[in-house]
Design an enzyme around this catalytic site. Structure first.
Site, PDB file in Angstrom:
ATOM      1  N   ASN A  10     -45.257  12.010  76.354  1.00 19.08           N
ATOM      2  CA  ASN A  10     -45.672  10.746  76.965  1.00 19.08           C
ATOM      3  C   ASN A  10     -47.105  10.386  76.576  1.00 19.08           C
ATOM      4  OD1 ASN A  10     -43.369   9.888  78.927  1.00 19.08           O
ATOM      5  ND2 ASN A  10     -43.578  12.094  79.217  1.00 19.08           N
ATOM      6  N   GLU A  56     -39.820  10.327  78.797  1.00 16.23           N
ATOM      7  CA  GLU A  56     -39.232   9.758  80.014  1.00 16.23           C
ATOM      8  C   GLU A  56     -40.055   8.616  80.600  1.00 16.23           C
ATOM      9  OE1 GLU A  56     -36.382  10.269  81.327  1.00 16.23           O
ATOM     10  OE2 GLU A  56     -35.737  12.359  81.224  1.00 16.23           O
ATOM     11  N   TYR A  85     -36.932  21.992  67.586  1.00 13.94           N
ATOM     12  CA  TYR A  85     -37.783  21.667  68.730  1.00 13.94           C
ATOM     13  C   TYR A  85     -38.919  22.657  68.959  1.00 13.94           C
ATOM     14  CZ  TYR A  85     -34.034  18.432  69.937  1.00 13.94           C
ATOM     15  OH  TYR A  85     -33.111  17.421  69.905  1.00 13.94           O
ATOM     16  N   GLY A 105     -35.266  22.936  77.747  1.00  9.29           N
ATOM     17  CA  GLY A 105     -34.005  23.581  78.073  1.00  9.29           C
ATOM     18  C   GLY A 105     -33.876  24.923  77.384  1.00  9.29           C
ATOM     19  N   GLY A 132     -28.581  21.665  77.563  1.00 10.66           N
ATOM     20  CA  GLY A 132     -29.650  20.921  76.915  1.00 10.66           C
ATOM     21  C   GLY A 132     -30.405  21.783  75.945  1.00 10.66           C
ATOM     22  N   GLY A 183     -32.862  21.065  73.920  1.00  8.64           N
ATOM     23  CA  GLY A 183     -34.192  20.613  73.539  1.00  8.64           C
ATOM     24  C   GLY A 183     -35.233  21.690  73.791  1.00  8.64           C
ATOM     25  N   ALA A 231     -43.473  23.739  76.743  1.00 16.25           N
ATOM     26  CA  ALA A 231     -42.495  24.729  76.293  1.00 16.25           C
ATOM     27  C   ALA A 231     -43.071  25.730  75.297  1.00 16.25           C
ATOM     28  CB  ALA A 231     -41.289  24.000  75.690  1.00 16.25           C
ATOM     29  N   LYS A 247     -45.758  11.219  87.000  1.00 12.07           N
ATOM     30  CA  LYS A 247     -46.849  11.652  86.111  1.00 12.07           C
ATOM     31  C   LYS A 247     -46.601  11.219  84.675  1.00 12.07           C
ATOM     32  CE  LYS A 247     -44.460  15.150  84.119  1.00 12.07           C
ATOM     33  NZ  LYS A 247     -44.344  15.531  82.688  1.00 12.07           N
TER      34      LYS A 247
END
EC number: 1.1.1.94
Length: 336
Positions: free
Chosen positions: A256, A281, A51, A16, A11, A13, A140, A191
Site C-alpha cells: 500500500n 487492499e 512472492y 499465506g 492462499g 501469496g 512476510a 491502516k
C-alpha cells in the site's frame, strides 16, 4: 495420544505462504495455491520465488492446487486469500470442511458492495464455525528471515484462541490474544488506506515531520471510526492498530505504501498495481471506508484525500494541499 492438529492455509501469496511455514514448524500443515506451478515449487524446491524470492520453506510443508485435498482433513483452516476473493474461496471450501473447524482470516480489506469484514463473510458462508483472525505488524519476508515479530489471534472464544496461539508461536514470532475481533479486524483494514497517504508523502519528499503527522493523525481517524463501529479504543494502540500501521507506513516492502509512492511520481493506480503484480487492499477499501465514515458520522480527512486520489484522479500534490486546509481542533476531538 491425540494426533497432531492439521492446519490448512488457503492462499499461496507471500503472507499465506509465510503463515503456512510458521505452522509447519509446529504441526502438520498444507498450503493451497491456485497456481499448479506454485504448489509444485513448494513441494519440490521448498521455495515460493514468485512472492518470497529464494527464501527456504520448511521441508515438512506440503502444498496442493486441489482445494478438497487441502481442506478435507483440516483441523484449522486459515484463509489467506484477498478480501475480494474471500467469498468465492469459502464457497469452494464449504462442501469439504468438517463441522466446527475453526476458521482464521488473514485478509485486511472489506467486501465490495456488502462492506462486510472478512470474518463476517466467513460466518455467513460457513455458519457454525468458530471464526477469528490473525493480524499484526508482519512483513512476510522479515518473518521468514527469522526477525522478531508478533501477531494477535483475535476471536470471541478465548479457549479456542489459546489453542490456536501455539500453532504459530515460536521463539521469535510471538502470538498474543485479543477478544476484540471487530476492533482488531478494522485496524488491519483502515491502516492500508493511511499507508497509501504515507507512501505519497514519501514519494513527494515532504519530510519526516509530515510523515509523522500523517501516521499519528491517521491513527486518530482509525480509532474514531473503530470506536464508532463498536471496537475498543485500546485495540488501536496495540499490535493490530498502531503496530500494523507503523509497519505498513514505514516499510518499503509495504504494497500500500508502494502504491502511494508510485502515484506521487505521476503513475496511475493501475500502472502501479500492474508493476507490483500483487493486491494492495487499501485501493479497493478507500471508498468503502468513506461510506462507513459517512454512515457513522465520523470525519476522515486523510482517508478522504486517499479516496479522491485512487478513485477520482486527484494528484498526490493536490491531496496534500487538501490536508493543509483541514481545521485544527482539540487533538483528541472525537476519539474518546
Amino acid at each position: 495420544m491425540t494426533r497432531p492438529i492439521r492446519v490448512a492455509v488457503l492462499g499461496g501469496g507471500s503472507w499465506g505462504t509465510t503463515v503456512a511455514a510458521l505452522a509447519a514448524r509446529n504441526t502438520p500443515a498444507i498450503l493451497w495455491a491456485r497456481d499448479d506451478d506454485v504448489a509444485r515449487e513448494v513441494n519440490e524446491q521448498h521455495t515460493n520465488t514468485r512472492y518470497l524470492d529464494d527464501r527456504e520453506l520448511p521441508e515438512s510443508l506440503e502444498a496442493t492446487s486441489d482445494i478438497a485435498e487441502a481442506v478435507t482433513a483440516a483441523d484449522v483452516l486459515v484463509m489467506g486469500v484477498p478480501s475480494h476473493a474471500m467469498r468465492s474461496a469459502l464457497e469452494d471450501v464449504a462442501p469439504h470442511l468438517r463441522p466446527w473447524v475453526p476458521v482464521i482470516s488473514l485478509a485486511k480489506g472489506l467486501e465490495q458492495g456488502t462492506r462486510l469484514r472478512p470474518t463476517q463473510v466467513i460466518s455467513e458462508v460457513l455458519p457454525g464455525h468458530p471464526v477469528g483472525l490473525m493480524a499484526g505488524p508482519n512483513l512476510a519476508k522479515e518473518v521468514l528471515d527469522g526477525m522478531a515479530a508478533a501477531a494477535v489471534v483475535a476471536m470471541a472464544d478465548d479457549r479456542v484462541a489459546q489453542s490456536l496461539q501455539t500453532l504459530f508461536h515460536n521463539r521469535v514470532f510471538r502470538v498474543y490474544r485479543n477478544d476484540d475481533l471487530l476492533g482488531s479486524e478494522l485496524g488491519g483494514v483502515l491502516k492500508n488506506v493511511i499507508a497509501i497517504a504515507a507512501g505519497m508523502a514519501e514519494g513527494l519528499g515532504v519530510g519526516d515531520n509530515t510523515r509523522a503527522m500523517v501516521l499519528t493523525r491517521g491513527l486518530a481517524e482509525m480509532t474514531r471510526l473503530g470506536e464508532a463501529m463498536g471496537g475498543q479504543a485500546r485495540t488501536f494502540a496495540g499490535l493490530t492498530g498502531l503496530g500494523d500501521l507503523m509497519a505498513t507506513c514505514m516499510s518499503p516492502q509495504s504494497r500500500n505504501r508502494r502504491v502511494g509512492e508510485g502515484i506521487a511520481t505521476g503513475k496511475t493506480v493501475e500502472q502501479v498495481i500492474e508493476e507490483m503484480g500483487q493486491v494492495a487492499e487499501g485501493v479497493k477499501t478507500a471508498r468503502t471506508v468513506m461510506e462507513l465514515g459517512a454512515e457513522h458520522d465520523v470525519a476522515l480527512p486523510i482517508c478522504c484525500e486517499v479516496d479522491a486520489v485512487v478513485n477520482e484522479g486527484r494528484t498526490a500534490t493536490e491531496a496534500y494541499r487538501g490536508l493543509q486546509r483541514e481545521t485544527a481542533r482539540a487533538e483528541h476531538h472525537g476519539v474518546y
